[in-house]
Design a protein around this motif. Structure first.
Motif, PDB file in Angstrom:
ATOM      1  N   ASP A   1      13.671   0.255  -4.223  1.00  0.00           N
ATOM      2  CA  ASP A   1      14.853   1.009  -4.632  1.00  0.00           C
ATOM      3  C   ASP A   1      15.753   0.088  -5.448  1.00  0.00           C
ATOM      4  O   ASP A   1      15.803  -1.121  -5.208  1.00  0.00           O
TER       5      ASP A   1
ATOM      6  N   THR B   1      12.674  11.427   4.552  1.00  0.00           N
ATOM      7  CA  THR B   1      12.952  10.006   4.267  1.00  0.00           C
ATOM      8  C   THR B   1      14.255   9.845   3.471  1.00  0.00           C
ATOM      9  O   THR B   1      15.052   8.953   3.749  1.00  0.00           O
ATOM     10  N   GLY B   2      14.449  10.701   2.465  1.00  0.00           N
ATOM     11  CA  GLY B   2      15.643  10.587   1.618  1.00  0.00           C
ATOM     12  C   GLY B   2      16.907  10.911   2.403  1.00  0.00           C
ATOM     13  O   GLY B   2      17.934  10.231   2.265  1.00  0.00           O
TER      14      GLY B   2
ATOM     15  N   LYS C   1       9.777  18.340  -0.635  1.00  0.00           N
ATOM     16  CA  LYS C   1       8.490  17.681  -0.898  1.00  0.00           C
ATOM     17  C   LYS C   1       7.393  18.719  -1.124  1.00  0.00           C
ATOM     18  O   LYS C   1       6.402  18.461  -1.765  1.00  0.00           O
TER      19      LYS C   1
ATOM     20  N   ASN D   1      16.202  10.434  -5.933  1.00  0.00           N
ATOM     21  CA  ASN D   1      14.830   9.940  -6.063  1.00  0.00           C
ATOM     22  C   ASN D   1      14.475  10.039  -7.552  1.00  0.00           C
ATOM     23  O   ASN D   1      15.311  10.456  -8.375  1.00  0.00           O
TER      24      ASN D   1
ATOM     25  N   LYS E   1      17.416   0.759   4.565  1.00  0.00           N
ATOM     26  CA  LYS E   1      16.008   0.731   4.135  1.00  0.00           C
ATOM     27  C   LYS E   1      15.131   0.229   5.288  1.00  0.00           C
ATOM     28  O   LYS E   1      14.033   0.743   5.518  1.00  0.00           O
TER      29      LYS E   1
ATOM     30  N   GLY F   1      10.370   5.800  -4.155  1.00  0.00           N
ATOM     31  CA  GLY F   1       9.239   6.380  -3.414  1.00  0.00           C
ATOM     32  C   GLY F   1       8.263   7.156  -4.285  1.00  0.00           C
ATOM     33  O   GLY F   1       7.066   7.203  -4.000  1.00  0.00           O
ATOM     34  N   HIS F   2       8.767   7.766  -5.381  1.00  0.00           N
ATOM     35  CA  HIS F   2       7.916   8.621  -6.215  1.00  0.00           C
ATOM     36  C   HIS F   2       7.266   7.885  -7.381  1.00  0.00           C
ATOM     37  O   HIS F   2       6.522   8.491  -8.150  1.00  0.00           O
TER      38      HIS F   2
ATOM     39  N   PRO G   1       7.289   1.059  -3.045  1.00  0.00           N
ATOM     40  CA  PRO G   1       8.493   1.908  -3.118  1.00  0.00           C
ATOM     41  C   PRO G   1       9.792   1.094  -3.069  1.00  0.00           C
ATOM     42  O   PRO G   1      10.482   1.052  -2.064  1.00  0.00           O
TER      43      PRO G   1
ATOM     44  N   ILE H   1       3.828   2.421   2.859  1.00  0.00           N
ATOM     45  CA  ILE H   1       3.135   2.723   4.108  1.00  0.00           C
ATOM     46  C   ILE H   1       2.239   3.928   3.821  1.00  0.00           C
ATOM     47  O   ILE H   1       2.687   4.924   3.243  1.00  0.00           O
TER      48      ILE H   1
ATOM     49  N   LYS I   1      15.888   5.680  -5.844  1.00  0.00           N
ATOM     50  CA  LYS I   1      14.828   5.413  -4.868  1.00  0.00           C
ATOM     51  C   LYS I   1      13.470   5.454  -5.541  1.00  0.00           C
ATOM     52  O   LYS I   1      13.212   6.330  -6.362  1.00  0.00           O
TER      53      LYS I   1
HETATM   54  N1  LIG Z   1       5.192   5.701   1.702  1.00  0.00           N
HETATM   55  C1  LIG Z   1       6.327   4.993   1.821  1.00  0.00           C
HETATM   56  N2  LIG Z   1       6.322   3.762   2.401  1.00  0.00           N
HETATM   57  C2  LIG Z   1       7.449   3.042   2.529  1.00  0.00           C
HETATM   58  N3  LIG Z   1       8.655   3.458   2.083  1.00  0.00           N
HETATM   59  C3  LIG Z   1       8.732   4.673   1.488  1.00  0.00           C
HETATM   60  C4  LIG Z   1       7.572   5.495   1.312  1.00  0.00           C
HETATM   61  N4  LIG Z   1       7.967   6.648   0.689  1.00  0.00           N
HETATM   62  C5  LIG Z   1       9.293   6.543   0.493  1.00  0.00           C
HETATM   63  N5  LIG Z   1       9.761   5.353   0.942  1.00  0.00           N
HETATM   64  C6  LIG Z   1      11.152   4.905   0.958  1.00  0.00           C
HETATM   65  O1  LIG Z   1      11.888   5.927   1.626  1.00  0.00           O
HETATM   66  C7  LIG Z   1      13.163   6.109   1.041  1.00  0.00           C
HETATM   67  C8  LIG Z   1      13.285   7.548   0.503  1.00  0.00           C
HETATM   68  O2  LIG Z   1      12.671   7.581  -0.773  1.00  0.00           O
HETATM   69  P1  LIG Z   1      12.005   8.786  -1.523  1.00  0.00           P
HETATM   70  O3  LIG Z   1      10.820   9.238  -0.722  1.00  0.00           O
HETATM   71  O4  LIG Z   1      11.795   8.317  -2.917  1.00  0.00           O
HETATM   72  O5  LIG Z   1      13.168   9.851  -1.466  1.00  0.00           O
HETATM   73  P2  LIG Z   1      13.156  11.425  -1.244  1.00  0.00           P
HETATM   74  O6  LIG Z   1      12.840  11.658   0.213  1.00  0.00           O
HETATM   75  O7  LIG Z   1      14.538  11.806  -1.620  1.00  0.00           O
HETATM   76  O8  LIG Z   1      12.104  11.962  -2.154  1.00  0.00           O
HETATM   77  C9  LIG Z   1      13.264   5.031  -0.053  1.00  0.00           C
HETATM   78  O9  LIG Z   1      13.862   3.871   0.485  1.00  0.00           O
HETATM   79  C10 LIG Z   1      11.796   4.786  -0.427  1.00  0.00           C
HETATM   80  O10 LIG Z   1      11.626   3.535  -1.019  1.00  0.00           O
END
Ligand SMILES: Nc1ncnc2c1ncn2[C@@H]1O[C@H](COP(=O)(O)OP(=O)(O)O)[C@@H](O)[C@H]1O
Ligand SMILES: Cc1ncc(COP(=O)(O)O)c(N)n1
Length: 267
Positions: free
Chosen positions: A183, A207-208, A109, A137, A233, A175-176, A181, A199, A173
């Protein structure tokens, strides 16, 4: 008790990587084992150094586990370089664990290359075909599928391209992406969306890793692919809601919140 193995990198601050995987397996009622493929010097503010583990040692770690223990599930996270990837793939082809969850970790990140960019093709050729599910992601899906992803149609097109590389399921996913967010799971025929609510927090370190490990634990317990993602999730969402104020940067998700609640401890 199901026995889960993570093959990934160590995160010294304990928020992502091997440490997040072990916490996730444990919190989901599984026994955790680890093959360390790289060691990172990392905290909530960034990654400062990486030591790749000798591929021979990675191979020996995997042999030590599979020649002695029945493994119910495998999650692959940070694998850092092409030689390590080849050794891991060769051992997995030999031992044939049933359900491999591949989290194609590429960039932290904080922006550090955790996978050498020239090793992306090796990952696609060697590990993607072994994956029961791959969990990129958006930036990772863009690199593997070699396209920009902005819209829902782009997500679906990328999922199709990645599925064609040989994974049984693809979970992209969200999240980005802008907005909530959500999936998206692709099984070669249907797309299933797992909606999320964003959130508002900076504490999303790991998280990933957490999501993919929870999926591996759920699959080992016999959940269907859809049930495994839904429960994972829910698990990561609670973890993000109760993210920990650690250090001065991006803090980690919580892993034992529900247990703490039950025991009446301060979370
Ligand atoms: N701010 C957030 N609020 C709620 N869920 C989140 C948030 N950021 C990521 N997620 C969820 O957390 C998980 C990891 O996603 P992501 O952050 O896209 O992956 P990575 O950590 O690989 O970059 C996914 O299920 C995503 O939808
Ligand atoms: C050793 C290691 N592995 C993976 C990640 C990615 O973390 P995230 O789950 O936040 O994308 C990381 N920062 N460090």
């Amino acid at each position: 008790m199901k026995k889960l193995l993570t093959i990934a990198g160590s995160d010294s601050c304990g928020g992502a990587g091997i440490q997040a995987d072990i916490k996730t397996f444990s919190a989901n009622g599984c026994y955790a084992m680890s093959v360390i493929a790289a060691v990172t010097a990392q905290n909530t503010k960034g990654v400062f150094a990486v030591q790749d583990i000798d591929p021979e040692i990675i191979g020996a770690e995997i042999d030590a586990i599979f020649t002695d223990i029945e493994v119910d599930g495998v999650k692959i996270g940070m694998v850092s370089n092409a030689d390590s990837i080849r050794v891991i793939a060769e051992r997995l082809r030999k031992y044939k664990p049933e359900k491999i969850v591949l989290d194609p970790v590429m960039v932290s990140k904080s922006g550090y290359d955790l996978l050498k960019p020239e090793a992306v093709r090796t990952l696609a050729e060697e590990l993607v075909p072994l994956a029961y599910v791959i969990t990129p992601n958006i930036p990772e899906a863009e690199i593997i599928a070699d396209m920009r992803i902005v819209t829902r149609e782009d997500v679906e097109e990328a999922a199709k391209r990645i599925k064609a590389m040989g994974a049984r399921y693809v979970l992209i996913k969200g999240g980005h992406l802008a907005g909530e967010p959500s999936d998206v799971l692709y099984d070669g025929e249907l797309f299933t969306t797992f909606p999320g609510k964003r959130i508002d927090t900076k504490n999303t370190h790991g998280t990933g890793c957490t999501l993919s490990s929870a999926i591996a634990a759920n699959l080992a317990k016999g959940f269907s692919m859809e049930e495994a993602v839904r429960a994972a999730k829910a698990y990561v969402t609670i973890g993000i809601e109760h993210g920990i104020e650690l250090g001065k940067g991006v803090g980690p998700t919580h892993h034992f919140y529900e247990l703490y609640q039950k025991m009446g401890w301060e979370a």
